[in-house]
Scaffold this motif. Structure first.
Motif, PDB file in Angstrom:
ATOM      1  N   GLY A 142      46.127  77.012  54.812  1.00 52.78           N
ATOM      2  CA  GLY A 142      45.992  77.846  56.000  1.00 52.78           C
ATOM      3  C   GLY A 142      45.788  77.130  57.303  1.00 52.78           C
ATOM      4  N   HIS A 143      46.761  76.374  57.744  1.00 51.76           N
ATOM      5  CA  HIS A 143      46.639  75.694  59.033  1.00 51.76           C
ATOM      6  C   HIS A 143      46.532  76.699  60.166  1.00 51.76           C
ATOM      7  CE1 HIS A 143      47.081  72.096  56.909  1.00 51.76           C
ATOM      8  NE2 HIS A 143      48.389  72.065  56.821  1.00 51.76           N
ATOM      9  N   GLY A 144      45.816  76.306  61.208  1.00 49.91           N
ATOM     10  CA  GLY A 144      45.580  77.179  62.357  1.00 49.91           C
ATOM     11  C   GLY A 144      44.109  77.528  62.424  1.00 49.91           C
ATOM     12  N   PRO A 145      43.721  78.296  63.439  1.00 55.81           N
ATOM     13  CA  PRO A 145      42.313  78.670  63.556  1.00 55.81           C
ATOM     14  C   PRO A 145      41.882  79.582  62.407  1.00 55.81           C
ATOM     15  CG  PRO A 145      43.639  79.749  65.250  1.00 55.81           C
ATOM     16  CD  PRO A 145      44.545  78.815  64.518  1.00 55.81           C
ATOM     17  N   ALA A 146      40.609  79.525  62.061  1.00 57.78           N
ATOM     18  CA  ALA A 146      40.095  80.335  60.945  1.00 57.78           C
ATOM     19  C   ALA A 146      40.343  81.816  61.165  1.00 57.78           C
ATOM     20  CB  ALA A 146      38.604  80.073  60.747  1.00 57.78           C
ATOM     21  N   ASP A 147      40.223  82.278  62.408  1.00 58.99           N
ATOM     22  CA  ASP A 147      40.386  83.708  62.654  1.00 58.99           C
ATOM     23  C   ASP A 147      41.843  84.176  62.631  1.00 58.99           C
ATOM     24  OD1 ASP A 147      41.161  82.641  65.088  1.00 58.99           O
ATOM     25  OD2 ASP A 147      39.660  83.725  66.264  1.00 58.99           O
ATOM     26  N   ALA A 148      42.787  83.255  62.437  1.00 54.68           N
ATOM     27  CA  ALA A 148      44.185  83.647  62.234  1.00 54.68           C
ATOM     28  C   ALA A 148      44.403  84.144  60.803  1.00 54.68           C
ATOM     29  CB  ALA A 148      45.122  82.486  62.548  1.00 54.68           C
ATOM     30  N   LEU A 149      43.432  83.864  59.923  1.00 49.85           N
ATOM     31  CA  LEU A 149      43.436  84.317  58.528  1.00 49.85           C
ATOM     32  C   LEU A 149      44.633  83.814  57.718  1.00 49.85           C
ATOM     33  CD1 LEU A 149      42.141  88.005  58.871  1.00 49.85           C
ATOM     34  CD2 LEU A 149      40.821  85.887  58.664  1.00 49.85           C
ATOM     35  N   THR A 150      45.245  82.703  58.133  1.00 58.85           N
ATOM     36  CA  THR A 150      46.368  82.147  57.369  1.00 58.85           C
ATOM     37  C   THR A 150      45.921  81.621  56.015  1.00 58.85           C
ATOM     38  OG1 THR A 150      46.073  80.015  58.465  1.00 58.85           O
ATOM     39  CG2 THR A 150      47.704  81.535  59.425  1.00 58.85           C
ATOM     40  N   TRP A 151      44.671  81.407  55.840  1.00 61.23           N
ATOM     41  CA  TRP A 151      44.094  80.923  54.585  1.00 61.23           C
ATOM     42  C   TRP A 151      43.785  82.062  53.621  1.00 61.23           C
ATOM     43  CZ3 TRP A 151      39.694  83.527  53.967  1.00 61.23           C
ATOM     44  CH2 TRP A 151      39.114  84.048  55.121  1.00 61.23           C
ATOM     45  N   LEU A 152      43.731  83.311  54.100  1.00 64.12           N
ATOM     46  CA  LEU A 152      43.231  84.418  53.286  1.00 64.12           C
ATOM     47  C   LEU A 152      44.086  84.681  52.041  1.00 64.12           C
ATOM     48  CD1 LEU A 152      41.101  86.603  52.866  1.00 64.12           C
ATOM     49  CD2 LEU A 152      42.464  88.112  54.337  1.00 64.12           C
ATOM     50  N   GLU A 153      45.379  84.838  52.197  1.00 60.35           N
ATOM     51  CA  GLU A 153      46.245  85.110  51.041  1.00 60.35           C
ATOM     52  C   GLU A 153      46.171  83.984  50.014  1.00 60.35           C
ATOM     53  OE1 GLU A 153      47.943  87.666  49.801  1.00 60.35           O
ATOM     54  OE2 GLU A 153      47.187  88.893  51.441  1.00 60.35           O
ATOM     55  N   PRO A 154      46.347  82.708  50.428  1.00 68.40           N
ATOM     56  CA  PRO A 154      46.252  81.636  49.432  1.00 68.40           C
ATOM     57  C   PRO A 154      44.870  81.557  48.775  1.00 68.40           C
ATOM     58  CG  PRO A 154      47.132  80.775  51.508  1.00 68.40           C
ATOM     59  CD  PRO A 154      46.760  82.206  51.738  1.00 68.40           C
ATOM     60  N   ALA A 155      43.817  81.814  49.539  1.00 65.96           N
ATOM     61  CA  ALA A 155      42.465  81.764  48.968  1.00 65.96           C
ATOM     62  C   ALA A 155      42.272  82.881  47.942  1.00 65.96           C
ATOM     63  CB  ALA A 155      41.415  81.866  50.072  1.00 65.96           C
ATOM     64  N   MET A 156      42.720  84.082  48.282  1.00 67.29           N
ATOM     65  CA  MET A 156      42.603  85.197  47.351  1.00 67.29           C
ATOM     66  C   MET A 156      43.417  84.935  46.077  1.00 67.29           C
ATOM     67  SD  MET A 156      40.536  87.440  48.755  1.00 67.29           S
ATOM     68  CE  MET A 156      40.850  88.927  47.847  1.00 67.29           C
ATOM     69  N   ALA A 157      44.594  84.351  46.223  1.00 68.89           N
ATOM     70  CA  ALA A 157      45.432  84.046  45.061  1.00 68.89           C
ATOM     71  C   ALA A 157      44.771  82.993  44.172  1.00 68.89           C
ATOM     72  CB  ALA A 157      46.814  83.577  45.514  1.00 68.89           C
ATOM     73  N   GLU A 158      44.210  81.951  44.782  1.00 68.90           N
ATOM     74  CA  GLU A 158      43.521  80.913  44.002  1.00 68.90           C
ATOM     75  C   GLU A 158      42.288  81.477  43.319  1.00 68.90           C
ATOM     76  OE1 GLU A 158      44.290  77.750  43.131  1.00 68.90           O
ATOM     77  OE2 GLU A 158      46.223  78.109  44.099  1.00 68.90           O
ATOM     78  N   ARG A 159      41.558  82.341  44.025  1.00 73.89           N
ATOM     79  CA  ARG A 159      40.367  82.970  43.437  1.00 73.89           C
ATOM     80  C   ARG A 159      40.755  83.825  42.232  1.00 73.89           C
ATOM     81  NH1 ARG A 159      36.881  85.084  40.941  1.00 73.89           N
ATOM     82  NH2 ARG A 159      34.818  85.723  41.604  1.00 73.89           N
ATOM     83  N   ALA A 160      41.829  84.591  42.366  1.00 73.97           N
ATOM     84  CA  ALA A 160      42.287  85.441  41.259  1.00 73.97           C
ATOM     85  C   ALA A 160      42.749  84.594  40.072  1.00 73.97           C
ATOM     86  CB  ALA A 160      43.418  86.354  41.733  1.00 73.97           C
ATOM     87  N   LYS A 161      43.440  83.503  40.362  1.00 75.39           N
ATOM     88  CA  LYS A 161      43.945  82.627  39.301  1.00 75.39           C
ATOM     89  C   LYS A 161      42.797  81.979  38.519  1.00 75.39           C
ATOM     90  CE  LYS A 161      46.003  78.748  40.440  1.00 75.39           C
ATOM     91  NZ  LYS A 161      47.024  77.827  40.998  1.00 75.39           N
ATOM     92  N   SER A 162      41.713  81.685  39.198  1.00 75.80           N
ATOM     93  CA  SER A 162      40.572  81.013  38.568  1.00 75.80           C
ATOM     94  C   SER A 162      39.454  81.970  38.179  1.00 75.80           C
ATOM     95  CB  SER A 162      40.002  79.961  39.537  1.00 75.80           C
ATOM     96  OG  SER A 162      40.982  79.041  39.908  1.00 75.80           O
ATOM     97  N   ALA A 163      39.680  83.270  38.308  1.00 72.38           N
ATOM     98  CA  ALA A 163      38.616  84.263  38.095  1.00 72.38           C
ATOM     99  C   ALA A 163      37.898  84.124  36.753  1.00 72.38           C
ATOM    100  CB  ALA A 163      39.153  85.681  38.277  1.00 72.38           C
ATOM    101  N   PRO A 164      38.600  83.956  35.624  1.00 73.08           N
ATOM    102  CA  PRO A 164      37.851  83.862  34.353  1.00 73.08           C
ATOM    103  C   PRO A 164      36.845  82.710  34.342  1.00 73.08           C
ATOM    104  CG  PRO A 164      40.176  84.254  33.923  1.00 73.08           C
ATOM    105  CD  PRO A 164      40.040  83.976  35.397  1.00 73.08           C
ATOM    106  N   GLN A 165      37.235  81.572  34.888  1.00 69.11           N
ATOM    107  CA  GLN A 165      36.320  80.427  34.926  1.00 69.11           C
ATOM    108  C   GLN A 165      35.206  80.634  35.952  1.00 69.11           C
ATOM    109  OE1 GLN A 165      39.648  80.237  35.271  1.00 69.11           O
ATOM    110  NE2 GLN A 165      40.393  79.057  33.553  1.00 69.11           N
ATOM    111  N   LEU A 166      35.559  81.126  37.128  1.00 72.14           N
ATOM    112  CA  LEU A 166      34.553  81.311  38.179  1.00 72.14           C
ATOM    113  C   LEU A 166      33.547  82.394  37.802  1.00 72.14           C
ATOM    114  CD1 LEU A 166      36.912  81.132  41.270  1.00 72.14           C
ATOM    115  CD2 LEU A 166      35.278  79.390  40.540  1.00 72.14           C
ATOM    116  N   ASP A 167      34.023  83.457  37.194  1.00 71.70           N
ATOM    117  CA  ASP A 167      33.137  84.558  36.842  1.00 71.70           C
ATOM    118  C   ASP A 167      32.241  84.241  35.653  1.00 71.70           C
ATOM    119  OD1 ASP A 167      34.305  85.933  38.914  1.00 71.70           O
ATOM    120  OD2 ASP A 167      35.616  87.125  37.621  1.00 71.70           O
ATOM    121  N   ASN A 168      32.556  83.180  34.931  1.00 68.85           N
ATOM    122  CA  ASN A 168      31.775  82.803  33.747  1.00 68.85           C
ATOM    123  C   ASN A 168      31.273  81.367  33.842  1.00 68.85           C
ATOM    124  OD1 ASN A 168      32.068  85.196  31.959  1.00 68.85           O
ATOM    125  ND2 ASN A 168      34.220  84.774  32.375  1.00 68.85           N
ATOM    126  N   HIS A 169      31.072  80.867  35.054  1.00 74.53           N
ATOM    127  CA  HIS A 169      30.723  79.461  35.226  1.00 74.53           C
ATOM    128  C   HIS A 169      29.390  79.073  34.578  1.00 74.53           C
ATOM    129  CE1 HIS A 169      28.179  81.007  38.395  1.00 74.53           C
ATOM    130  NE2 HIS A 169      27.589  79.847  38.462  1.00 74.53           N
TER     131      HIS A 169
END
Length: 169
Positions: A140-167
């Motif tokens: 997500g290059h650009g300022p944080a409030d441009a939210l360019t990081w949001l979609e990739p972050a949500m996708a990575e969070r969803a992909k890792s959910a089983p591990q993160l939710d059971n850490h």
């Protein structure tokens, strides 16, 4: 590389339904960006613990997930989540209906080359929250409030959910 007192990071708050995927994201869902000095012990690291009371006064910006500004304020770190529930200042920023569902979702650490190292929340208490890095490279290059990081972050969070939710297991 700048030291931790000059590097900027953000704590990202959003609805719990976004974190645990119990309801789809809506265009009007609030995202709150709390700008903080870097909280990492080393950079980049795998784990970040944020202690609310140690943050001091921080600027906060609320936006919808589509990037429409909702408001800005300054907030004391210790007032973010008294009793692990969004405090009155957050309530005034995002509205009484949205505030009870706000939780820390991500920690974004700005990379000197651009983009953000992204950490997902794995533990949240009234005193602190723990975040684990979920992106191998900045997103997500650009300022944080441009939210360019949001979609990739949500996708990575969803992909890792089983591990993160059971850490802890």
């Amino acid at each position: 590389m700048p030291d931790d007192t000059t590097r900027t990071a953000w704590i990202v708050l959003g609805g719990i339904h976004l974190l645990n995927r119990t309801a789809p994201r809506q265009d009007g869902d609030p995202i709150v960006l709390i700008r903080v000095t870097a909280q990492e012990v080393s950079f980049p690291t795998t784990t970040v613990i944020v202690r609310w009371a140690f943050l001091g006064t921080c600027p906060a910006t609320a936006l919808t997930t589509r990037g429409i500004p909702l408001g800005e304020t300054r907030i004391e770190g210790g007032e973010l989540f008294p009793d692990a529930i969004a405090g009155p200042t957050l309530g005034a920023l995002v509205g009484a209906a949205a505030a009870p569902g706000l939780v820390p979702m991500f920690y974004l650490a700005e990379d000197p080359t651009g983009g953000f190292h992204t950490y997902a929340q794995v533990r949240f208490y009234a005193e602190d929250a723990c975040f684990i890095r979920i992106t191998p490279e900045p997103i997500g290059h650009g300022p944080a409030d441009a939210l360019t990081w949001l979609e990739p972050a949500m996708a990575e969070r969803a992909k890792s959910a089983p591990q993160l939710d059971n850490h802890l297991r």
